[in-house]
Design a protein around this motif. Sequence first.
Motif, short mmCIF file in Angstrom:
data_model
loop_
_atom_site.label_atom_id
_atom_site.label_comp_id
_atom_site.label_asym_id
_atom_site.label_seq_id
_atom_site.Cartn_x
_atom_site.Cartn_y
_atom_site.Cartn_z
N THR A 56 35.68 41.10 25.52
CA THR A 56 34.11 40.82 25.18
C THR A 56 33.85 39.34 24.84
N GLU A 57 34.34 38.87 23.78
CA GLU A 57 34.18 37.59 23.40
C GLU A 57 34.61 36.37 24.24
N VAL A 58 35.58 36.63 24.93
CA VAL A 58 36.25 35.85 26.11
C VAL A 58 35.01 35.75 27.04
N GLY A 59 34.69 36.94 27.49
CA GLY A 59 33.39 37.05 28.45
C GLY A 59 32.12 36.33 27.94
N GLN A 60 31.93 36.40 26.97
CA GLN A 60 30.61 35.54 26.30
C GLN A 60 30.98 34.16 26.39
N ARG A 69 31.51 30.00 37.39
CA ARG A 69 32.52 30.85 37.34
C ARG A 69 33.66 30.29 38.61
N GLU A 70 33.45 30.10 39.61
CA GLU A 70 34.25 29.67 40.51
C GLU A 70 35.14 28.61 40.19
N GLU A 71 34.94 27.71 39.45
CA GLU A 71 35.74 26.64 38.56
C GLU A 71 36.67 27.07 37.62
N LEU A 72 36.58 28.24 37.17
CA LEU A 72 37.32 28.66 36.11
C LEU A 72 38.52 29.77 36.69
N PHE A 73 39.70 29.90 35.92
CA PHE A 73 40.61 30.78 36.06
C PHE A 73 40.72 31.63 35.15
N ILE A 74 40.55 33.03 35.31
CA ILE A 74 40.48 33.98 34.27
C ILE A 74 41.66 34.86 34.45
N THR A 75 42.42 35.25 33.49
CA THR A 75 43.43 36.12 33.41
C THR A 75 43.28 37.16 32.56
N THR A 76 43.61 38.48 32.67
CA THR A 76 43.79 39.49 31.73
C THR A 76 45.04 40.40 32.33
N LYS A 77 45.26 41.42 31.60
CA LYS A 77 46.61 42.03 31.52
C LYS A 77 46.43 43.38 31.33
N LEU A 78 47.10 44.26 31.99
CA LEU A 78 47.20 45.84 31.97
C LEU A 78 48.31 46.28 30.67
N SER A 95 38.19 46.31 31.96
CA SER A 95 38.41 44.81 31.30
C SER A 95 37.15 43.93 32.01
N LEU A 96 36.94 44.01 33.38
CA LEU A 96 36.06 43.60 33.97
C LEU A 96 34.58 43.70 33.36
N ASP A 97 34.42 44.94 32.85
CA ASP A 97 33.32 45.29 32.28
C ASP A 97 33.01 44.70 30.92
N ARG A 98 34.06 44.40 30.06
CA ARG A 98 33.95 43.73 28.73
C ARG A 98 33.87 42.20 29.11
N LEU A 99 34.64 41.61 30.32
CA LEU A 99 34.48 40.41 30.37
C LEU A 99 33.13 39.88 31.36
N GLN A 100 32.41 41.08 31.53
CA GLN A 100 31.34 40.68 32.62
C GLN A 100 31.23 39.95 33.64
N LEU A 101 32.50 40.27 34.33
CA LEU A 101 32.97 39.51 35.51
C LEU A 101 33.06 40.66 36.73
N ASP A 102 32.83 39.96 37.88
CA ASP A 102 33.11 40.95 39.34
C ASP A 102 34.67 40.92 39.53
N TYR A 103 35.40 40.00 39.13
CA TYR A 103 36.91 39.82 39.50
C TYR A 103 37.51 39.08 38.40
N ARG A 134 39.14 42.73 43.31
CA ARG A 134 38.77 42.81 41.87
C ARG A 134 39.92 41.97 41.24
N ALA A 135 41.14 41.68 41.82
CA ALA A 135 42.03 40.91 41.07
C ALA A 135 42.28 39.86 42.39
N LYS A 136 42.18 38.62 42.36
CA LYS A 136 42.58 37.54 43.28
C LYS A 136 43.82 37.46 43.51
#
Length: 280
Positions: A56-60, A69-78, A95-103, A134-136
Amino acid sequence: MASNQPYLTFHDGRRIPQLGLGTWKLTGEATVPAIKAAVETGYRAIDTAYIYGNETEVGQGIAQCGVPREELFITTKLWNNRHHREDAKQALQESLDRLQLDYVDLFMIHWPVPQENHYLDAWEALIQLRDDGRAKSIGVCNFQLEHLQQLLDKTGVLPVVNQIELHPYLQQTALCAYHDDHGILTQAWSPLGQGQILQDPVILEIAHQTQVSPAQVVLRWHMQKGHIAIPKSAHPERIRENFNIWNLLLDDGAMQRIAGLDSETGRIGPDPDRFHVMKG
């Protein structure tokens, strides 16, 4: 500061910045300022995970950093308790909901947990998540050679990257050679050995000779080895210092001396063949 760092290309054709900001143990009010400082410095890759408790804080931080957004590279994990196929898909959406991202740019299996033996199910779910956008790109963390071979044998799809504990005390030569042979990029977590390597006499001497910090020496070693590295810091001055390595070049003698630091007892984190923490 402009983002002038090199990028590496995955076998799926996408690119990742070679140096990113790790966020393990970065929680609470420190998270957003650290991300903003990193992006201002020139970082474009941010690495998080469900188990870090900071999505959530990372998304903020992403929302407030001022970079598209398209200039950033965001990773998360299962995490380990979500390896079943439908559960893995739902975990990414959470995770996408917490990050407030579409992918996310990269979604990874955090540990293989071979005792449970469901990492193949999780991998098949990640393939579907990649295909639906949802994951590039998709990757793994802490997979040993036999785990990677199992993915290849059963699905024909290899991860674009394997994120492993990697630093001068644990150089994982055989696993990195497998990566190279199969087009998998090597990403280092704890690239500074949780600070232990920074007091090593060899690193200190090279730092003195090159007039840079010990952390800059180790991170430059990673860059010259072709690794991706994700050092974590909450301090803006260290975030900037870690990024200021592009004009540094370690000579062959320094690289050979660092190669000599590899140790059979160099692992600091858990053994991937035995790590079996399921609770999140």
